[in-house]
Write a protein that holds these residues in place. Structure first.
Motif, mmCIF file in Angstrom:
data_model
loop_
_atom_site.group_PDB
_atom_site.id
_atom_site.type_symbol
_atom_site.label_atom_id
_atom_site.label_comp_id
_atom_site.label_asym_id
_atom_site.label_seq_id
_atom_site.Cartn_x
_atom_site.Cartn_y
_atom_site.Cartn_z
ATOM 1 N N ALA A 430 36.191 44.753 55.692
ATOM 2 C CA ALA A 430 34.768 45.507 56.797
ATOM 3 C C ALA A 430 33.549 44.598 56.969
ATOM 4 O O ALA A 430 33.536 44.647 58.401
ATOM 5 C CB ALA A 430 35.213 46.577 57.133
ATOM 6 N N HIS A 431 33.222 43.887 56.628
ATOM 7 C CA HIS A 431 31.285 43.664 56.096
ATOM 8 C C HIS A 431 31.830 41.802 56.215
ATOM 9 O O HIS A 431 30.975 41.361 55.992
ATOM 10 C CB HIS A 431 31.454 43.581 54.256
ATOM 11 C CG HIS A 431 30.895 44.865 54.661
ATOM 12 N ND1 HIS A 431 31.053 46.701 54.367
ATOM 13 C CD2 HIS A 431 29.908 45.725 55.263
ATOM 14 C CE1 HIS A 431 30.337 47.586 54.676
ATOM 15 N NE2 HIS A 431 29.159 46.940 54.634
ATOM 16 N N GLU A 432 33.097 41.357 56.827
ATOM 17 C CA GLU A 432 33.581 39.764 56.868
ATOM 18 C C GLU A 432 33.429 38.935 55.248
ATOM 19 O O GLU A 432 33.249 38.022 55.257
ATOM 20 C CB GLU A 432 32.646 39.349 57.430
ATOM 21 C CG GLU A 432 32.162 39.923 59.607
ATOM 22 C CD GLU A 432 31.846 39.768 59.680
ATOM 23 O OE1 GLU A 432 30.683 38.546 59.640
ATOM 24 O OE2 GLU A 432 31.272 40.173 60.985
ATOM 25 N N GLY A 433 33.772 39.594 54.475
ATOM 26 C CA GLY A 433 34.113 39.212 53.122
ATOM 27 C C GLY A 433 35.248 39.272 52.705
ATOM 28 O O GLY A 433 36.797 39.676 52.707
ATOM 29 N N THR A 434 35.173 38.893 51.162
ATOM 30 C CA THR A 434 36.167 38.254 50.298
ATOM 31 C C THR A 434 36.856 38.846 49.082
ATOM 32 O O THR A 434 35.659 39.322 48.652
ATOM 33 C CB THR A 434 36.466 37.181 50.195
ATOM 34 O OG1 THR A 434 35.824 36.337 49.593
ATOM 35 C CG2 THR A 434 37.505 36.729 51.326
ATOM 36 N N VAL A 435 37.466 39.794 48.785
ATOM 37 C CA VAL A 435 37.643 40.410 47.021
ATOM 38 C C VAL A 435 38.792 39.029 46.205
ATOM 39 O O VAL A 435 40.002 38.472 46.809
ATOM 40 C CB VAL A 435 38.359 41.852 47.528
ATOM 41 C CG1 VAL A 435 38.528 42.270 45.994
ATOM 42 C CG2 VAL A 435 37.504 42.489 47.445
ATOM 43 N N THR A 436 38.526 38.759 45.451
ATOM 44 C CA THR A 436 38.745 37.970 44.385
ATOM 45 C C THR A 436 39.308 37.980 42.711
ATOM 46 O O THR A 436 38.320 39.400 42.485
ATOM 47 C CB THR A 436 38.692 36.415 43.869
ATOM 48 O OG1 THR A 436 37.330 36.251 43.819
ATOM 49 C CG2 THR A 436 39.011 35.842 45.229
ATOM 50 N N VAL A 437 40.541 37.948 41.427
ATOM 51 C CA VAL A 437 40.161 38.715 40.955
ATOM 52 C C VAL A 437 40.624 37.297 39.727
ATOM 53 O O VAL A 437 41.704 36.510 40.302
ATOM 54 C CB VAL A 437 41.591 39.457 40.660
ATOM 55 C CG1 VAL A 437 43.247 39.479 40.284
ATOM 56 C CG2 VAL A 437 41.224 39.831 39.149
ATOM 57 N N SER A 438 40.148 36.886 38.687
ATOM 58 C CA SER A 438 40.649 36.376 38.284
ATOM 59 C C SER A 438 40.224 36.693 36.303
ATOM 60 O O SER A 438 39.733 37.762 36.073
ATOM 61 C CB SER A 438 39.794 34.986 38.200
ATOM 62 O OG SER A 438 38.199 35.380 37.557
ATOM 63 N N ASP A 439 40.779 35.667 35.542
ATOM 64 C CA ASP A 439 40.881 35.579 33.813
ATOM 65 C C ASP A 439 38.615 35.506 33.983
ATOM 66 O O ASP A 439 38.514 35.604 34.396
ATOM 67 C CB ASP A 439 40.616 34.636 33.098
ATOM 68 C CG ASP A 439 42.678 35.115 33.710
ATOM 69 O OD1 ASP A 439 43.104 35.923 33.587
ATOM 70 O OD2 ASP A 439 43.605 33.748 33.707
ATOM 71 N N ALA A 440 38.655 36.993 32.481
ATOM 72 C CA ALA A 440 37.118 36.447 32.157
ATOM 73 C C ALA A 440 37.297 35.413 31.480
ATOM 74 O O ALA A 440 37.657 35.151 31.041
ATOM 75 C CB ALA A 440 37.402 38.131 31.849
ATOM 76 N N PRO A 441 35.753 35.161 31.226
ATOM 77 C CA PRO A 441 35.326 33.929 30.207
ATOM 78 C C PRO A 441 36.151 34.268 28.879
ATOM 79 O O PRO A 441 36.745 32.991 28.442
ATOM 80 C CB PRO A 441 34.231 33.995 29.827
ATOM 81 C CG PRO A 441 33.048 34.670 30.993
ATOM 82 C CD PRO A 441 34.275 35.764 32.154
#
Length: 470
Positions: A430-441
Protein backbone atom coordinates in the motif's frame (compact mmCIF):
# COMPACT_ATOMS: atom_id res chain seq x y z
CA UNK A 1 -45.34 4.03 -24.26
CA UNK A 2 -44.83 0.32 -24.83
CA UNK A 3 -44.07 0.91 -28.50
CA UNK A 4 -41.49 3.56 -27.61
CA UNK A 5 -39.87 1.15 -25.14
CA UNK A 6 -39.72 -1.61 -27.73
CA UNK A 7 -38.23 0.83 -30.22
CA UNK A 8 -35.52 1.85 -27.73
CA UNK A 9 -34.72 -1.81 -27.06
CA UNK A 10 -34.52 -2.49 -30.79
CA UNK A 11 -32.26 0.51 -31.44
CA UNK A 12 -29.98 -0.54 -28.58
CA UNK A 13 -28.87 -3.55 -30.64
CA UNK A 14 -25.42 -3.17 -32.17
CA UNK A 15 -26.61 -5.13 -35.19
CA UNK A 16 -29.55 -2.78 -35.79
CA UNK A 17 -27.53 0.38 -35.20
CA UNK A 18 -24.73 -0.77 -37.50
CA UNK A 19 -27.18 -1.75 -40.24
CA UNK A 20 -29.05 1.55 -40.01
CA UNK A 21 -25.80 3.52 -40.01
CA UNK A 22 -24.50 1.63 -43.04
CA UNK A 23 -27.82 2.15 -44.83
CA UNK A 24 -27.81 5.87 -44.07
CA UNK A 25 -24.20 6.35 -45.17
CA UNK A 26 -24.68 4.36 -48.37
CA UNK A 27 -27.96 6.17 -49.11
CA UNK A 28 -26.24 9.55 -48.78
CA UNK A 29 -23.33 8.43 -50.96
CA UNK A 30 -25.63 6.98 -53.61
CA UNK A 31 -27.88 10.05 -53.61
CA UNK A 32 -24.98 12.47 -53.91
CA UNK A 33 -23.29 10.25 -56.48
CA UNK A 34 -26.50 9.89 -58.47
CA UNK A 35 -27.13 13.63 -58.59
CA UNK A 36 -23.51 14.28 -59.52
CA UNK A 37 -23.62 11.62 -62.26
CA UNK A 38 -26.80 13.03 -63.79
CA UNK A 39 -25.43 16.58 -63.63
CA UNK A 40 -22.13 15.56 -65.25
CA UNK A 41 -23.94 13.54 -67.93
CA UNK A 42 -26.21 16.47 -68.76
CA UNK A 43 -23.29 18.87 -68.84
CA UNK A 44 -21.32 16.54 -71.11
CA UNK A 45 -24.21 16.06 -73.53
CA UNK A 46 -24.92 19.81 -73.65
CA UNK A 47 -21.24 20.39 -74.31
CA UNK A 48 -21.39 18.00 -77.26
CA UNK A 49 -24.43 19.82 -78.70
CA UNK A 50 -22.67 23.16 -78.21
CA UNK A 51 -19.56 21.92 -80.01
CA UNK A 52 -21.65 20.87 -83.02
CA UNK A 53 -23.44 24.25 -83.05
CA UNK A 54 -20.15 26.15 -82.79
CA UNK A 55 -18.65 24.20 -85.68
CA UNK A 56 -21.75 24.84 -87.82
CA UNK A 57 -21.74 28.57 -86.95
CA UNK A 58 -18.04 28.90 -87.76
CA UNK A 59 -18.55 27.20 -91.15
CA UNK A 60 -21.48 29.44 -92.10
CA UNK A 61 -19.64 32.58 -90.94
CA UNK A 62 -16.60 31.76 -93.05
CA UNK A 63 -18.77 31.08 -96.10
CA UNK A 64 -20.81 34.25 -95.63
CA UNK A 65 -17.62 36.28 -95.85
CA UNK A 66 -17.19 35.00 -99.43
CA UNK A 67 -20.82 34.49 -100.51
CA UNK A 68 -23.06 37.03 -98.81
CA UNK A 69 -26.33 35.29 -99.74
CA UNK A 70 -27.71 34.18 -96.36
CA UNK A 71 -30.61 32.13 -97.58
CA UNK A 72 -28.55 29.29 -98.98
CA UNK A 73 -26.97 28.70 -95.59
CA UNK A 74 -30.26 28.26 -93.76
CA UNK A 75 -31.92 25.75 -96.00
CA UNK A 76 -30.16 22.77 -94.35
CA UNK A 77 -31.72 23.44 -90.97
CA UNK A 78 -33.65 20.67 -89.13
CA UNK A 79 -35.54 20.30 -85.85
CA UNK A 80 -32.27 19.20 -84.28
CA UNK A 81 -30.32 22.22 -85.54
CA UNK A 82 -31.62 25.63 -86.57
CA UNK A 83 -29.77 28.48 -88.29
CA UNK A 84 -30.68 32.17 -88.17
CA UNK A 85 -28.87 35.09 -89.87
CA UNK A 86 -29.59 38.60 -88.56
CA UNK A 87 -28.61 42.04 -89.83
CA UNK A 88 -26.94 43.47 -86.77
CA UNK A 89 -27.37 47.11 -87.82
CA UNK A 90 -31.12 46.94 -88.43
CA UNK A 91 -31.91 44.01 -86.11
CA UNK A 92 -33.76 42.25 -88.93
CA UNK A 93 -33.81 38.51 -89.66
CA UNK A 94 -32.37 37.99 -93.14
CA UNK A 95 -32.76 34.22 -93.26
CA UNK A 96 -33.88 31.41 -90.99
CA UNK A 97 -33.99 27.63 -91.27
CA UNK A 98 -37.54 27.62 -89.81
CA UNK A 99 -40.35 29.95 -90.93
CA UNK A 100 -41.44 30.40 -87.32
CA UNK A 101 -38.15 32.10 -86.40
CA UNK A 102 -39.18 35.53 -87.63
CA UNK A 103 -37.56 37.39 -84.77
CA UNK A 104 -33.98 37.32 -83.58
CA UNK A 105 -33.60 34.47 -81.10
CA UNK A 106 -31.17 36.39 -78.95
CA UNK A 107 -28.13 38.63 -78.96
CA UNK A 108 -24.97 37.77 -77.05
CA UNK A 109 -21.31 38.69 -77.35
CA UNK A 110 -19.41 36.96 -80.09
CA UNK A 111 -18.64 33.28 -79.41
CA UNK A 112 -20.72 32.88 -76.25
CA UNK A 113 -23.31 30.11 -75.79
CA UNK A 114 -26.67 30.08 -74.05
CA UNK A 115 -29.50 27.63 -73.42
CA UNK A 116 -32.82 29.07 -74.65
CA UNK A 117 -36.15 27.46 -73.90
CA UNK A 118 -39.42 27.71 -75.82
CA UNK A 119 -37.86 28.28 -79.21
CA UNK A 120 -40.67 27.97 -81.86
CA UNK A 121 -39.56 25.21 -84.21
CA UNK A 122 -42.04 23.26 -86.30
CA UNK A 123 -45.34 22.71 -84.51
CA UNK A 124 -44.08 23.40 -81.01
CA UNK A 125 -41.41 24.97 -78.88
CA UNK A 126 -38.16 23.35 -77.91
CA UNK A 127 -35.01 24.02 -75.91
CA UNK A 128 -31.81 24.76 -77.78
CA UNK A 129 -28.19 25.42 -76.98
CA UNK A 130 -27.35 28.43 -79.15
CA UNK A 131 -24.09 30.09 -80.18
CA UNK A 132 -23.38 33.30 -82.13
CA UNK A 133 -20.82 34.29 -84.74
CA UNK A 134 -20.48 37.88 -86.00
CA UNK A 135 -19.13 38.24 -89.57
CA UNK A 136 -18.38 41.30 -91.76
CA UNK A 137 -19.78 40.93 -95.27
CA UNK A 138 -20.37 43.27 -98.25
CA UNK A 139 -23.98 43.46 -97.08
CA UNK A 140 -22.85 44.71 -93.64
CA UNK A 141 -22.32 43.09 -90.24
CA UNK A 142 -24.28 39.86 -89.88
CA UNK A 143 -24.81 37.65 -86.86
CA UNK A 144 -25.05 33.93 -87.37
CA UNK A 145 -27.01 32.11 -84.64
CA UNK A 146 -26.97 28.32 -84.60
CA UNK A 147 -28.92 26.29 -82.05
CA UNK A 148 -28.66 22.60 -81.26
CA UNK A 149 -31.73 20.84 -79.84
CA UNK A 150 -31.50 19.64 -76.23
CA UNK A 151 -34.46 17.28 -76.40
CA UNK A 152 -32.33 14.16 -76.69
CA UNK A 153 -30.17 15.47 -73.83
CA UNK A 154 -33.18 15.82 -71.57
CA UNK A 155 -34.49 12.45 -72.69
CA UNK A 156 -31.18 10.79 -71.87
CA UNK A 157 -30.99 12.38 -68.42
CA UNK A 158 -34.60 11.38 -67.71
CA UNK A 159 -33.81 7.82 -68.69
CA UNK A 160 -30.72 7.72 -66.46
CA UNK A 161 -32.64 9.34 -63.59
CA UNK A 162 -35.38 6.74 -63.95
CA UNK A 163 -32.83 3.94 -63.88
CA UNK A 164 -31.14 5.39 -60.80
CA UNK A 165 -34.49 5.82 -59.04
CA UNK A 166 -34.95 2.06 -59.34
CA UNK A 167 -31.33 1.02 -58.97
CA UNK A 168 -30.41 3.05 -55.86
CA UNK A 169 -33.21 1.65 -53.63
CA UNK A 170 -32.41 -1.85 -54.85
CA UNK A 171 -28.72 -1.39 -54.09
CA UNK A 172 -29.63 0.08 -50.71
CA UNK A 173 -31.74 -2.96 -49.88
CA UNK A 174 -28.83 -5.19 -50.89
CA UNK A 175 -26.48 -3.22 -48.61
CA UNK A 176 -28.92 -3.50 -45.69
CA UNK A 177 -29.36 -7.24 -46.13
CA UNK A 178 -25.63 -7.82 -46.55
CA UNK A 179 -24.74 -5.69 -43.51
CA UNK A 180 -27.42 -7.40 -41.42
CA UNK A 181 -26.12 -10.82 -42.38
CA UNK A 182 -22.44 -10.01 -41.83
CA UNK A 183 -23.12 -8.30 -38.49
CA UNK A 184 -25.16 -11.28 -37.34
CA UNK A 185 -22.34 -13.60 -38.32
CA UNK A 186 -19.72 -11.38 -36.68
CA UNK A 187 -21.69 -10.98 -33.44
CA UNK A 188 -22.65 -14.62 -33.15
CA UNK A 189 -19.53 -15.47 -31.08
CA UNK A 190 -20.26 -12.49 -28.81
CA UNK A 191 -23.76 -13.78 -28.16
CA UNK A 192 -22.32 -17.22 -27.50
CA UNK A 193 -19.87 -15.73 -24.99
CA UNK A 194 -22.71 -13.80 -23.35
CA UNK A 195 -24.81 -16.94 -22.92
CA UNK A 196 -21.91 -18.91 -21.51
CA UNK A 197 -21.01 -16.18 -19.03
CA UNK A 198 -24.67 -15.81 -18.02
CA UNK A 199 -24.74 -19.53 -17.16
CA UNK A 200 -21.64 -19.29 -14.97
CA UNK A 201 -22.47 -18.90 -11.28
CA UNK A 202 -20.33 -18.37 -8.20
CA UNK A 203 -20.13 -22.15 -7.72
CA UNK A 204 -18.71 -22.98 -11.14
CA UNK A 205 -16.13 -20.22 -11.71
CA UNK A 206 -13.79 -22.87 -13.09
CA UNK A 207 -15.78 -22.88 -16.34
CA UNK A 208 -14.38 -20.96 -19.31
CA UNK A 209 -15.87 -19.57 -22.49
CA UNK A 210 -14.88 -20.92 -25.87
CA UNK A 211 -12.22 -18.86 -27.65
CA UNK A 212 -12.84 -18.50 -31.44
CA UNK A 213 -10.01 -19.34 -33.82
CA UNK A 214 -10.39 -16.00 -35.65
CA UNK A 215 -7.65 -14.23 -33.70
CA UNK A 216 -9.63 -10.96 -33.88
CA UNK A 217 -11.10 -8.64 -31.25
CA UNK A 218 -13.78 -11.19 -30.32
CA UNK A 219 -11.13 -13.83 -29.68
CA UNK A 220 -9.25 -11.38 -27.50
CA UNK A 221 -12.52 -10.58 -25.70
CA UNK A 222 -12.99 -14.28 -24.95
CA UNK A 223 -9.40 -14.55 -23.69
CA UNK A 224 -9.90 -11.50 -21.48
CA UNK A 225 -13.16 -12.97 -20.17
CA UNK A 226 -11.42 -16.24 -19.33
CA UNK A 227 -8.64 -14.34 -17.57
CA UNK A 228 -11.24 -12.44 -15.55
CA UNK A 229 -13.02 -15.68 -14.65
CA UNK A 230 -9.67 -17.07 -13.57
CA UNK A 231 -9.06 -14.10 -11.30
CA UNK A 232 -12.58 -14.39 -9.87
CA UNK A 233 -12.10 -18.10 -9.25
CA UNK A 234 -8.77 -17.47 -7.55
CA UNK A 235 -10.26 -14.68 -5.47
CA UNK A 236 -13.24 -16.80 -4.46
CA UNK A 237 -10.98 -19.70 -3.56
CA UNK A 238 -8.71 -17.43 -1.55
CA UNK A 239 -11.74 -15.95 0.21
CA UNK A 240 -13.10 -19.38 1.09
CA UNK A 241 -9.68 -20.46 2.34
CA UNK A 242 -9.38 -17.25 4.35
CA UNK A 243 -12.80 -17.76 5.95
CA UNK A 244 -11.95 -21.37 6.74
CA UNK A 245 -8.58 -20.51 8.24
CA UNK A 246 -10.00 -17.56 10.16
CA UNK A 247 -12.78 -19.75 11.58
CA UNK A 248 -10.21 -22.32 12.63
CA UNK A 249 -8.00 -19.72 14.28
CA UNK A 250 -10.92 -18.12 16.10
CA UNK A 251 -12.17 -21.49 17.31
CA UNK A 252 -8.94 -22.17 19.21
CA UNK A 253 -9.05 -19.30 21.78
CA UNK A 254 -12.81 -19.65 22.11
CA UNK A 255 -12.41 -23.36 22.83
CA UNK A 256 -9.68 -22.60 25.37
CA UNK A 257 -11.92 -20.08 27.15
CA UNK A 258 -14.80 -22.54 27.20
CA UNK A 259 -12.60 -25.33 28.54
CA UNK A 260 -11.27 -23.15 31.35
CA UNK A 261 -14.76 -21.95 32.20
CA UNK A 262 -16.19 -25.50 32.20
CA UNK A 263 -13.39 -26.80 34.45
CA UNK A 264 -13.81 -23.87 36.84
CA UNK A 265 -17.57 -24.44 36.93
CA UNK A 266 -17.32 -28.22 37.41
CA UNK A 267 -14.37 -28.19 39.82
CA UNK A 268 -14.30 -24.83 41.61
CA UNK A 269 -11.53 -25.92 43.93
CA UNK A 270 -9.20 -26.94 41.10
CA UNK A 271 -8.28 -23.36 40.18
CA UNK A 272 -8.04 -20.02 41.85
CA UNK A 273 -9.67 -16.83 40.72
CA UNK A 274 -6.26 -15.43 39.89
CA UNK A 275 -5.36 -18.41 37.71
CA UNK A 276 -8.75 -18.25 35.98
CA UNK A 277 -8.41 -14.51 35.31
CA UNK A 278 -4.85 -14.94 34.00
CA UNK A 279 -5.94 -17.65 31.55
CA UNK A 280 -8.97 -15.67 30.38
CA UNK A 281 -6.93 -12.49 29.87
CA UNK A 282 -4.24 -14.39 27.95
CA UNK A 283 -6.75 -15.96 25.60
CA UNK A 284 -8.61 -12.66 25.28
CA UNK A 285 -5.42 -10.86 24.22
CA UNK A 286 -4.72 -13.62 21.74
CA UNK A 287 -8.29 -13.39 20.39
CA UNK A 288 -8.11 -9.59 20.22
CA UNK A 289 -4.83 -9.70 18.30
CA UNK A 290 -6.26 -12.22 15.86
CA UNK A 291 -9.42 -10.18 15.26
CA UNK A 292 -7.34 -7.04 14.80
CA UNK A 293 -5.16 -8.80 12.20
CA UNK A 294 -8.23 -10.09 10.40
CA UNK A 295 -9.70 -6.59 10.26
CA UNK A 296 -6.48 -5.22 8.77
CA UNK A 297 -6.48 -7.90 6.08
CA UNK A 298 -10.19 -7.27 5.38
CA UNK A 299 -9.43 -3.58 4.82
CA UNK A 300 -6.55 -4.57 2.55
CA UNK A 301 -8.87 -6.75 0.47
CA UNK A 302 -11.26 -3.82 0.13
CA UNK A 303 -8.41 -1.45 -0.85
CA UNK A 304 -9.39 0.75 2.09
CA UNK A 305 -6.05 0.80 3.91
CA UNK A 306 -5.05 4.12 2.38
CA UNK A 307 -6.26 7.54 3.57
CA UNK A 308 -3.51 10.17 3.86
CA UNK A 309 0.26 10.47 3.87
CA UNK A 310 2.87 12.35 5.83
CA UNK A 311 6.67 12.37 6.29
CA UNK A 312 7.87 9.45 8.44
CA UNK A 313 11.40 9.00 9.85
CA UNK A 314 12.11 5.29 9.57
CA UNK A 315 15.14 5.49 11.83
CA UNK A 316 12.95 6.80 14.67
CA UNK A 317 10.50 3.91 14.23
CA UNK A 318 13.30 1.33 14.14
CA UNK A 319 15.09 2.72 17.23
CA UNK A 320 11.79 2.74 19.14
CA UNK A 321 11.23 -0.87 18.11
CA UNK A 322 14.75 -1.77 19.23
CA UNK A 323 14.00 -0.36 22.71
CA UNK A 324 10.85 -2.50 22.88
CA UNK A 325 12.74 -5.64 21.89
CA UNK A 326 15.46 -5.03 24.48
CA UNK A 327 12.83 -4.70 27.20
CA UNK A 328 10.92 -7.81 26.06
CA UNK A 329 13.80 -10.27 25.52
CA UNK A 330 17.36 -11.11 26.45
CA UNK A 331 18.53 -11.15 22.84
CA UNK A 332 21.22 -8.79 21.65
CA UNK A 333 19.62 -6.06 19.55
CA UNK A 334 22.09 -4.54 17.09
CA UNK A 335 21.25 -1.03 15.78
CA UNK A 336 24.73 -0.05 14.63
CA UNK A 337 23.61 0.13 10.99
CA UNK A 338 20.67 2.47 11.51
CA UNK A 339 20.97 5.69 9.52
CA UNK A 340 18.54 8.48 8.70
CA UNK A 341 15.83 7.77 6.12
CA UNK A 342 12.49 9.43 5.49
CA UNK A 343 9.48 8.21 3.52
CA UNK A 344 5.99 9.44 2.75
CA UNK A 345 3.50 7.25 4.55
CA UNK A 346 1.58 6.46 7.71
CA UNK A 347 3.68 6.13 10.86
CA UNK A 348 1.25 3.78 12.63
CA UNK A 349 0.99 1.23 9.85
CA UNK A 350 4.73 1.33 9.11
CA UNK A 351 5.43 0.84 12.82
CA UNK A 352 3.16 -2.21 12.73
CA UNK A 353 4.95 -3.65 9.72
CA UNK A 354 8.38 -3.20 11.34
CA UNK A 355 7.09 -4.70 14.59
CA UNK A 356 5.67 -7.78 12.86
CA UNK A 357 8.97 -8.47 11.11
CA UNK A 358 10.92 -7.81 14.32
CA UNK A 359 8.66 -10.13 16.35
CA UNK A 360 9.09 -12.82 13.71
CA UNK A 361 12.89 -12.42 13.89
CA UNK A 362 12.84 -12.48 17.71
CA UNK A 363 10.90 -15.78 17.73
CA UNK A 364 13.46 -17.45 15.47
CA UNK A 365 16.71 -15.80 16.60
CA UNK A 366 19.27 -17.67 18.69
CA UNK A 367 21.23 -14.78 20.18
CA UNK A 368 20.88 -11.64 18.06
CA UNK A 369 18.44 -9.53 16.07
CA UNK A 370 19.85 -6.80 13.84
CA UNK A 371 17.89 -3.73 12.77
CA UNK A 372 19.18 -1.66 9.84
CA UNK A 373 18.00 1.48 8.03
CA UNK A 374 19.60 2.83 4.87
CA UNK A 375 18.77 5.11 1.96
CA UNK A 376 20.28 5.37 -1.52
CA UNK A 377 18.41 8.51 -2.56
CA UNK A 378 15.35 6.99 -4.26
CA UNK A 379 14.74 4.04 -1.94
CA UNK A 380 14.70 3.71 1.82
CA UNK A 381 15.26 0.21 3.20
CA UNK A 382 14.56 -1.30 6.61
CA UNK A 383 16.34 -4.64 7.16
CA UNK A 384 15.68 -7.07 10.02
CA UNK A 385 18.26 -9.83 10.48
CA UNK A 386 18.21 -12.82 12.85
CA UNK A 387 20.73 -15.57 13.49
CA UNK A 388 18.24 -18.40 13.56
CA UNK A 389 17.85 -21.38 11.23
CA UNK A 390 16.88 -19.25 8.24
CA UNK A 391 14.20 -19.90 5.62
CA UNK A 392 14.55 -22.39 2.81
CA UNK A 393 14.56 -20.77 -0.61
CA UNK A 394 11.54 -22.82 -1.69
CA UNK A 395 9.50 -21.42 1.21
CA UNK A 396 10.38 -17.75 0.83
CA UNK A 397 7.37 -17.00 -1.33
CA UNK A 398 4.94 -18.95 0.87
CA UNK A 399 5.74 -17.26 4.17
CA UNK A 400 3.89 -14.11 3.07
CA UNK A 401 0.67 -16.04 2.51
CA UNK A 402 -2.04 -15.92 5.14
CA UNK A 403 -2.10 -18.50 7.96
CA UNK A 404 1.18 -20.04 6.82
CA UNK A 405 3.40 -21.73 9.42
CA UNK A 406 6.46 -23.51 8.10
CA UNK A 407 7.95 -25.03 11.25
CA UNK A 408 7.03 -26.23 14.68
CA UNK A 409 8.25 -23.02 16.34
CA UNK A 410 5.73 -21.13 14.25
CA UNK A 411 2.78 -22.51 16.22
CA UNK A 412 0.13 -20.85 18.33
CA UNK A 413 2.05 -21.33 21.54
CA UNK A 414 4.91 -19.31 20.16
CA UNK A 415 2.61 -16.35 19.61
CA UNK A 416 2.28 -16.52 15.82
CA UNK A 417 -1.01 -16.88 14.01
CA UNK A 418 0.36 -16.95 10.47
CA UNK A 419 -0.88 -13.46 9.62
CA UNK A 420 1.99 -11.21 10.65
CA UNK A 421 4.05 -11.38 7.47
CA UNK A 422 0.99 -11.21 5.21
CA UNK A 423 0.01 -7.97 6.99
CA UNK A 424 3.54 -6.67 6.40
CA UNK A 425 3.15 -7.37 2.69
CA UNK A 426 -0.21 -5.56 2.50
CA UNK A 427 1.11 -2.50 4.35
CA UNK A 428 4.30 -2.20 2.31
CA UNK A 429 2.43 -2.75 -0.98
CA UNK A 430 0.00 0.00 0.00
CA UNK A 431 3.04 2.27 0.42
CA UNK A 432 4.25 1.32 -3.08
CA UNK A 433 7.12 -0.69 -1.65
CA UNK A 434 8.36 -4.29 -1.71
CA UNK A 435 9.19 -6.98 0.82
CA UNK A 436 11.98 -9.51 0.19
CA UNK A 437 13.63 -12.22 2.23
CA UNK A 438 17.11 -13.67 1.80
CA UNK A 439 19.85 -15.39 3.77
CA UNK A 440 21.65 -13.44 6.45
CA UNK A 441 25.41 -12.90 5.92
CA UNK A 442 26.33 -15.71 8.33
CA UNK A 443 23.22 -17.63 9.39
CA UNK A 444 19.55 -16.89 9.69
CA UNK A 445 17.16 -14.80 7.60
CA UNK A 446 17.22 -11.21 6.37
CA UNK A 447 13.96 -9.35 5.67
CA UNK A 448 14.10 -6.11 3.69
CA UNK A 449 11.28 -3.57 3.49
CA UNK A 450 11.96 -1.17 0.60
CA UNK A 451 9.98 2.05 0.24
CA UNK A 452 10.17 5.16 -2.00
CA UNK A 453 12.29 7.67 -0.09
CA UNK A 454 11.83 11.40 0.34
CA UNK A 455 14.95 12.94 -1.17
CA UNK A 456 16.90 15.84 0.25
CA UNK A 457 14.92 18.35 -1.85
CA UNK A 458 11.65 16.96 -0.50
CA UNK A 459 10.81 15.01 -3.69
CA UNK A 460 9.18 11.63 -3.17
CA UNK A 461 11.19 8.84 -4.78
CA UNK A 462 8.05 7.07 -6.01
CA UNK A 463 4.66 8.19 -7.27
CA UNK A 464 3.15 10.74 -4.94
CA UNK A 465 -0.43 10.47 -3.65
CA UNK A 466 -2.57 12.18 -1.06
CA UNK A 467 -3.31 8.86 0.56
CA UNK A 468 -1.81 6.54 3.13
CA UNK A 469 -2.40 3.40 5.12
CA UNK A 470 -4.30 3.33 8.40
Amino acid sequence: MANARRLRVLLSSVRVRTTLTAALVVACILAIGGFAFVALLESSLIGSVQDVAQQRAATIASQLARKPDPIQFTQAGTEELFVQIVDVRHGRVLASSDPHLTKPVRSLPHGEALTINHVPIGDGTHSFRTVDRVVHTPRGILRVTVGGSLEHVFESTRTVTRMLSYGIPGLLVLVVLTTWWFMGRALRPVESIRREVADISARDLNRRVQVPDSGDEIARLAQTMNAMLGRLAESAQRQRRFISDASHELRSPVASLRAVAEVADEYPSSTTLQEFATTVLSEERRLEALVDDLLVLARADENSLVHQRGPVDLDDLVLAEASRLRAASTLRIDTSKVSAARVQGDAGSLRRAIRNVADNAMRHASNMVGLEVSSNGNTATVAVVDDGAGIAEADRGRIFERFIRLEAPRDRDSGGNGLGLSIVTEIINAHEGTVTVSDAPETGARFELSLPAIQADGHHGGETADQTVV
